[in-house]
Design an enzyme around this catalytic site. Structure first.
Site, PDB file in Angstrom:
ATOM      1  N   GLU A 130       0.824  -1.217   0.000  1.00 47.31           N
ATOM      2  CA  GLU A 130       0.000   0.000   0.000  1.00 47.31           C
ATOM      3  C   GLU A 130       0.853   1.260   0.000  1.00 47.31           C
ATOM      4  OE1 GLU A 130      -1.417   1.900   3.401  1.00 47.31           O
ATOM      5  OE2 GLU A 130      -1.211   0.132   4.685  1.00 47.31           O
ATOM      6  N   LYS A 168      -5.981  10.468   0.726  1.00 53.49           N
ATOM      7  CA  LYS A 168      -5.939   9.128   1.343  1.00 53.49           C
ATOM      8  C   LYS A 168      -7.164   8.388   0.832  1.00 53.49           C
ATOM      9  CE  LYS A 168      -6.486   7.106   5.968  1.00 53.49           C
ATOM     10  NZ  LYS A 168      -6.685   7.435   7.391  1.00 53.49           N
ATOM     11  N   VAL A 204      -5.506   0.210   3.078  1.00 54.12           N
ATOM     12  CA  VAL A 204      -5.665  -1.247   2.966  1.00 54.12           C
ATOM     13  C   VAL A 204      -6.852  -1.581   2.067  1.00 54.12           C
ATOM     14  CG1 VAL A 204      -6.281  -3.336   4.264  1.00 54.12           C
ATOM     15  CG2 VAL A 204      -4.503  -1.792   5.134  1.00 54.12           C
ATOM     16  N   ASP A 238     -16.690   5.571  14.152  1.00 52.64           N
ATOM     17  CA  ASP A 238     -15.497   5.500  13.306  1.00 52.64           C
ATOM     18  C   ASP A 238     -14.989   4.060  13.230  1.00 52.64           C
ATOM     19  OD1 ASP A 238     -13.154   5.802  11.921  1.00 52.64           O
ATOM     20  OD2 ASP A 238     -12.403   7.480  13.107  1.00 52.64           O
ATOM     21  N   SER A 266     -13.095   1.544  10.386  1.00 50.50           N
ATOM     22  CA  SER A 266     -12.394   1.591   9.102  1.00 50.50           C
ATOM     23  C   SER A 266     -13.084   0.735   8.046  1.00 50.50           C
ATOM     24  CB  SER A 266     -10.956   1.106   9.282  1.00 50.50           C
ATOM     25  OG  SER A 266     -10.290   1.110   8.041  1.00 50.50           O
ATOM     26  N   ALA A 267     -13.099   1.257   6.831  1.00 44.86           N
ATOM     27  CA  ALA A 267     -13.615   0.497   5.690  1.00 44.86           C
ATOM     28  C   ALA A 267     -12.749  -0.733   5.392  1.00 44.86           C
ATOM     29  CB  ALA A 267     -13.686   1.392   4.454  1.00 44.86           C
ATOM     30  N   ASP A 268     -11.564  -0.795   5.991  1.00 47.49           N
ATOM     31  CA  ASP A 268     -10.698  -1.976   5.794  1.00 47.49           C
ATOM     32  C   ASP A 268     -11.423  -3.259   6.200  1.00 47.49           C
ATOM     33  OD1 ASP A 268      -8.730  -0.138   5.129  1.00 47.49           O
ATOM     34  OD2 ASP A 268      -7.520  -0.468   6.929  1.00 47.49           O
ATOM     35  N   LYS A 327      -3.962  -1.879  14.318  1.00 46.51           N
ATOM     36  CA  LYS A 327      -3.103  -0.932  15.029  1.00 46.51           C
ATOM     37  C   LYS A 327      -3.561  -0.780  16.475  1.00 46.51           C
ATOM     38  CE  LYS A 327      -3.151   2.093  11.479  1.00 46.51           C
ATOM     39  NZ  LYS A 327      -3.114   1.446  10.187  1.00 46.51           N
TER      40      LYS A 327
HETATM   41  N1  PSU Z   1      -0.207   0.440   8.480  1.00 56.34           N
HETATM   42  C1  PSU Z   1       0.767   1.221   8.997  1.00 56.34           C
HETATM   43  N2  PSU Z   1       0.601   2.575   8.893  1.00 56.34           N
HETATM   44  C2  PSU Z   1      -0.500   3.149   8.267  1.00 56.34           C
HETATM   45  C3  PSU Z   1      -1.515   2.308   7.731  1.00 56.34           C
HETATM   46  C4  PSU Z   1      -1.312   0.957   7.861  1.00 56.34           C
HETATM   47  O1  PSU Z   1       1.760   0.722   9.560  1.00 56.34           O
HETATM   48  O2  PSU Z   1      -0.589   4.381   8.177  1.00 56.34           O
HETATM   49  C5  PSU Z   1      -2.754   2.914   7.054  1.00 56.34           C
HETATM   50  C6  PSU Z   1      -3.421   1.879   6.142  1.00 56.34           C
HETATM   51  O3  PSU Z   1      -3.500   2.451   4.853  1.00 56.34           O
HETATM   52  C7  PSU Z   1      -4.810   1.682   6.722  1.00 56.34           C
HETATM   53  C8  PSU Z   1      -5.085   3.036   7.285  1.00 56.34           C
HETATM   54  O4  PSU Z   1      -5.746   1.278   5.755  1.00 56.34           O
HETATM   55  O5  PSU Z   1      -3.827   3.314   7.944  1.00 56.34           O
HETATM   56  C9  PSU Z   1      -6.287   3.034   8.221  1.00 56.34           C
HETATM   57  O6  PSU Z   1      -6.888   4.301   8.175  1.00 56.34           O
HETATM   58  P1  PSU Z   1      -8.360   4.532   8.816  1.00 56.34           P
HETATM   59  O7  PSU Z   1      -8.187   4.203  10.264  1.00 56.34           O
HETATM   60  O8  PSU Z   1      -8.654   6.011   8.567  1.00 56.34           O
HETATM   61  O9  PSU Z   1      -9.308   3.627   8.086  1.00 56.34           O
HETATM   62 MN    MN Z   2     -11.943   6.090  10.096  1.00 54.39          MN
END
Ligand code: PSU
Ligand code: MN
Length: 306
Positions: free
Chosen positions: A24, A85, A105, A137, A139-141, A158
Site C-alpha cells: 500500500e 488518502k 488497505v 469511526d 475503518s472500511a478496511d 493498530k
Molecule cells: N499500516 C501502517 N501505517 C498506516 C496504515 C497501515 O503501519 O498508516 C494505514 C493503512 O492504509 C490503513 C489506514 O488502511 O492506515 C487506516 O486508516 P483509517 O483508520 O482512517 O481507516
Molecule cells: Mn476512520
C-alpha cells in the site's frame, strides 16, 4: 477502461507467472515521515524480492491506477504534499477526476484484485476506533476484508484502536483471522496481546491453501494474517499504553476526526516515543513483506500442482 499502468517489473512478473505481492501507499504518505517513508518502502520492496516474489506498490497518480511504482514515482509520492488518502469510497472518484492519492488497505485490496494479485503486505489494518459507540469511526478496511479475495498480512490491527471490538466485527463479517506461529493475537508494536487468536497457522503453505479453499467454496472475501513483530523490535504494551492514551486524549481535545485520526495518532506516538514507534513500525512491515512473499510463492506452487 480503467486507466491502469503496471511497472516494468510487474509487467514481466505477470507475463512469466512470478508471484506478486501488493503493497500500500498510505503508509508512505500518511503513516511515516519523509525520508524514512521512502527508505522503508524501498526496503520492503527489496524484502519481497529477496523472498522470491515481485513487489507491486499501489497508488493513483494523476488519474492513473499504478500497480508497481518506478523509482522516481516512489520518490515523488514520498515527498508530495496534499496527497489524498483513498479508500473504497473515493478511489474511483480520484481516478475519474485525474487526481493523485495513496491507497489504504481497503483501496489496495481493490486494486490488487483488479490486477489478479492475491497477497498484500502492510503494517497494521484499520479497525474500530476507541469510542466508536459515539463516533461510529470504523475503518472500511474491515468490510473490504469481508468482500475482496486478497490475503492481507499485517501485524494485527493498530494498537491505537479498540482491538477487541475490531476482532468482534471481523468475526461478524466472516473474516478469518489467523495468527502466524503463535496462539495469541499480536498488537502491532507489541508481539502479543491478551487476546487468543481465532485461528493459528505455522506455515505460508497452510495460509495459501486456506485462501484458495475459501475461493473454491465460493466464499467471498480475504483473510487477515496477523504476524507478530520480531521480539527484538517490539515495544511492550505496558510501555505504550500511557502514550497511546495521551495521543487519544489530544486527538479528542483537538476534535480530530474522520480520515485524519489515524495519521494524527501515529504522528503523536512517534513524537512521544522519540521515534521508537517508527523503528518498530519499519521492522514489522518488513517482517510482513517477507511472510507475504512466502505466501504468494506458495499459492503459485499450489496452483501449478493442481
Ligand atoms: N499500516 C501502517 N501505517 C498506516 C496504515 C497501515 O503501519 O498508516 C494505514 C493503512 O492504509 C490503513 C489506514 O488502511 O492506515 C487506516 O486508516 P483509517 O483508520 O482512517 O481507516
Ligand atoms: Mn476512520
Amino acid at each position: 477502461m480503467i486507466p491502469i499502468r503496471y511497472s516494468a517489473e510487474v509487467t514481466q512478473a505477470r507475463n512469466e507467472g512470478t508471484a506478486i505481492v501488493a503493497l500500500e501507499s498510505t503508509i508512505i504518505t500518511h503513516g511515516m515521515p519523509f525520508p524514512q517513508n521512502v527508505e522503508t518502502a524501498r526496503l520492503v520492496e527489496a524484502d519481497v524480492r529477496a523472498a522470491g516474489a515481485v513487489p507491486a506498490t499501489i497508488a493513483v497518480l494523476n488519474g492513473t491506477l499504478h500497480v508497481g511504482l518506478e523509482t522516481g514515482e516512489l520518490d515523488l509520492l514520498g515527498q508530495a504534499q496534499d496527497v489524498a488518502k483513498l479508500s473504497r469510497a473515493d478511489m474511483a472518484a480520484c481516478i475519474a477526476t485525474g487526481g493523485t492519492g495513496a491507497t489504504t488497505v481497503a483501496a489496495t485490496m481493490i486494486a490488487a484484485h483488479l490486477a489478479g494479485i492475491h497477497v498484500f503486505a502492510t503494517g497494521g489494518i484499520g479497525g474500530v476506533h476507541r469510542g466508536a459507540e459515539h463516533s461510529f469511526d470504523i475503518s472500511a478496511d474491515l468490510h473490504e476484508l469481508a468482500q475482496t479475495p486478497v490475503t492481507v498480512v499485517a501485524a494485527g490491527a493498530k494498537a491505537i484502536l479498540d482491538l477487541s471490538k475490531t476482532y468482534e466485527v471481523l468475526e461478524t463479517l466472516g473474516v478469518p483471522v489467523i495468527a502466524y506461529g503463535q496462539d495469541m493475537l499480536p498488537a502491532f508494536w507489541s508481539a502479543t496481546s491478551d487476546m487468543a487468536a481465532p485461528l493459528r497457522m505455522d506455515s505460508a503453505a497452510q495460509i495459501a491453501k486456506a485462501q484458495m479453499t475459501r475461493t473454491a467454496m465460493g466464499l467471498a472475501g480475504g483473510q487477515l494474517v496477523t504476524n507478530p513483530i520480531p521480539m527484538a523490535d517490539e515495544i511492550p504494551a505496558d510501555h505504550l499504553q500511557p502514550i497511546i492514551d495521551q495521543a487519544l486524549a489530544e486527538a479528542d481535545a483537538q476534535s480530530v476526526s474522520a480520515k485524519a485520526v489515524t495519521p494524527f495518532l501515529l504522528g503523536r506516538i512517534f513524537e512521544l516515543t522519540e521515534g521508537r514507534s517508527l523503528t518498530a513500525n519499519i521492522a514489522l512491515v518488513r517482517n510482513n513483506a517477507r511472510l507475504a512473499a512466502q505466501i504468494a510463492v506458495a499459492m503459485g506452487e499450489l496452483r501449478a500442482a493442481s
